[in-house]
Design a protein around this motif. Structure first.
Motif, short mmCIF file in Angstrom:
data_model
loop_
_atom_site.label_atom_id
_atom_site.label_comp_id
_atom_site.label_asym_id
_atom_site.label_seq_id
_atom_site.Cartn_x
_atom_site.Cartn_y
_atom_site.Cartn_z
N TYR A 117 10.35 11.88 0.93
CA TYR A 117 10.58 12.71 2.10
C TYR A 117 9.27 13.30 2.59
O TYR A 117 8.54 13.93 1.85
N GLY A 118 8.97 13.07 3.86
CA GLY A 118 7.74 13.58 4.43
C GLY A 118 7.93 14.98 4.98
O GLY A 118 9.04 15.43 5.22
N ALA A 119 6.83 15.67 5.22
CA ALA A 119 6.87 17.05 5.70
C ALA A 119 7.39 17.13 7.13
O ALA A 119 7.85 18.16 7.56
N ASN A 120 7.28 16.05 7.89
CA ASN A 120 7.67 16.09 9.29
C ASN A 120 9.03 15.46 9.55
O ASN A 120 9.30 14.97 10.64
N GLY A 121 9.90 15.44 8.56
CA GLY A 121 11.24 14.93 8.78
C GLY A 121 11.29 13.42 8.86
O GLY A 121 11.82 12.87 9.82
N PHE A 122 10.74 12.74 7.89
CA PHE A 122 10.87 11.30 7.84
C PHE A 122 11.07 10.84 6.41
O PHE A 122 10.77 11.56 5.47
N THR A 123 11.61 9.65 6.27
CA THR A 123 11.79 9.06 4.94
C THR A 123 11.14 7.69 4.95
O THR A 123 10.97 7.07 6.01
N TYR A 124 10.79 7.22 3.75
CA TYR A 124 10.25 5.88 3.61
C TYR A 124 10.74 5.31 2.29
O TYR A 124 10.92 6.02 1.33
N SER A 125 11.00 4.01 2.31
CA SER A 125 11.48 3.35 1.10
C SER A 125 11.39 1.83 1.31
O SER A 125 11.32 1.37 2.44
N PRO A 126 11.37 1.03 0.26
CA PRO A 126 11.21 1.48 -1.13
C PRO A 126 9.73 1.70 -1.44
O PRO A 126 8.87 1.30 -0.67
N ASN A 127 9.45 2.31 -2.54
CA ASN A 127 8.08 2.47 -3.01
C ASN A 127 8.14 2.43 -4.54
O ASN A 127 8.65 3.37 -5.13
N PRO A 128 7.69 1.37 -5.17
CA PRO A 128 6.93 0.22 -4.66
C PRO A 128 7.78 -0.67 -3.73
O PRO A 128 8.98 -0.74 -3.86
N PHE A 129 7.06 -1.34 -2.80
CA PHE A 129 7.71 -2.24 -1.85
C PHE A 129 7.26 -3.67 -2.10
O PHE A 129 6.33 -3.92 -2.86
N HIS A 130 7.94 -4.60 -1.44
CA HIS A 130 7.60 -6.03 -1.59
C HIS A 130 7.26 -6.61 -0.22
O HIS A 130 6.13 -6.58 0.18
N GLU A 131 8.26 -7.15 0.47
CA GLU A 131 8.02 -7.85 1.74
C GLU A 131 8.09 -6.94 2.97
O GLU A 131 7.66 -7.30 4.04
N SER A 132 8.69 -5.75 2.80
CA SER A 132 8.82 -4.84 3.95
C SER A 132 8.93 -3.39 3.46
O SER A 132 9.24 -3.12 2.31
N LEU A 133 8.65 -2.49 4.39
CA LEU A 133 8.72 -1.06 4.13
C LEU A 133 9.50 -0.42 5.28
O LEU A 133 9.21 -0.67 6.44
N GLN A 134 10.50 0.38 4.94
CA GLN A 134 11.36 1.04 5.93
C GLN A 134 10.89 2.47 6.15
O GLN A 134 10.72 3.22 5.19
N LEU A 135 10.64 2.85 7.42
CA LEU A 135 10.30 4.23 7.77
C LEU A 135 11.31 4.72 8.80
O LEU A 135 11.60 4.01 9.77
N GLN A 136 11.83 5.93 8.58
CA GLN A 136 12.78 6.53 9.51
C GLN A 136 12.30 7.93 9.86
O GLN A 136 12.06 8.75 8.96
N PHE A 137 12.16 8.21 11.16
CA PHE A 137 11.68 9.50 11.64
C PHE A 137 12.83 10.27 12.27
O PHE A 137 13.57 9.72 13.08
N ASP A 138 12.98 11.54 11.87
CA ASP A 138 14.07 12.36 12.40
C ASP A 138 13.82 12.77 13.84
O ASP A 138 14.60 12.46 14.73
#
Length: 153
Positions: free
Chosen positions: A75-96
């Motif tokens: 969870y980021g300080a500015n209302g976003f999430t990221y996953s997975p970590n560690p990642f493989h072929e892609s990284l998902q970021l979602q901003f509120d």
């Protein structure tokens, strides 16, 4: 590097006999490119002392501003999430709400990685073109810069 409580530092040049970092909070290291976690927000004077193989010393200092975020997690300080970590072929970021005005990916040596990063509320970053290793994702928001330590397996 301005950001949250986790900071990534990189010496401008390699090839010195030694490196000595002072993070301004009492902690030090002799690593070439250290990661450091601050325990409190505030301004810190960070200094790097280098020594050449001819035993010439030089020191460079700068001030970094730390926004306390209680650690690097999903969870980021500015209302976003990221996953997975560690990642493989892609990284998902979602901003509120607030979207970053700039996004850049750097490798462990501080080199910018050429990858398509077009901020959107729900973005899937294709990471198949980058090699396994440690990365830093830099996100620039209105009033702060945030760094995420990411690992590709």
């Amino acid at each position: 590097s301005n950001g949250q409580d986790f900071a990534y530092f990189s010496a401008a040049h390699s090839g010195y006999k030694s490196y000595f970092w002072k993070f301004g909070d009492g902690d030090t290291t002799s690593e070439f490119q250290p990661n450091h976690r601050y325990k409190m927000k505030g301004n810190y004077k960070v200094c790097l002392k280098t020594t050449t193989f001819n035993n010439c010393d030089s020191e460079y200092c700068d001030t970094v501003k730390v926004y306390f975020n209680n650690g690097i997690n999903l969870y980021g300080a500015n209302g976003f999430t990221y996953s997975p970590n560690p990642f493989h072929e892609s990284l998902q970021l979602q901003f509120d709400d607030l979207m970053p005005s700039e996004m850049k990916l750097f490798d462990a040596l501080g080199r910018e990685i050429s990858i398509e990063l077009n901020p959107s509320q729900n973005m899937l970053v294709n990471t198949s073109s980058i090699s396994p290793g440690n990365y830093i994702l830099k996100l620039v928001f209105q009033d702060q810069v945030q760094y995420l330590k990411l690992i590709k397996q």
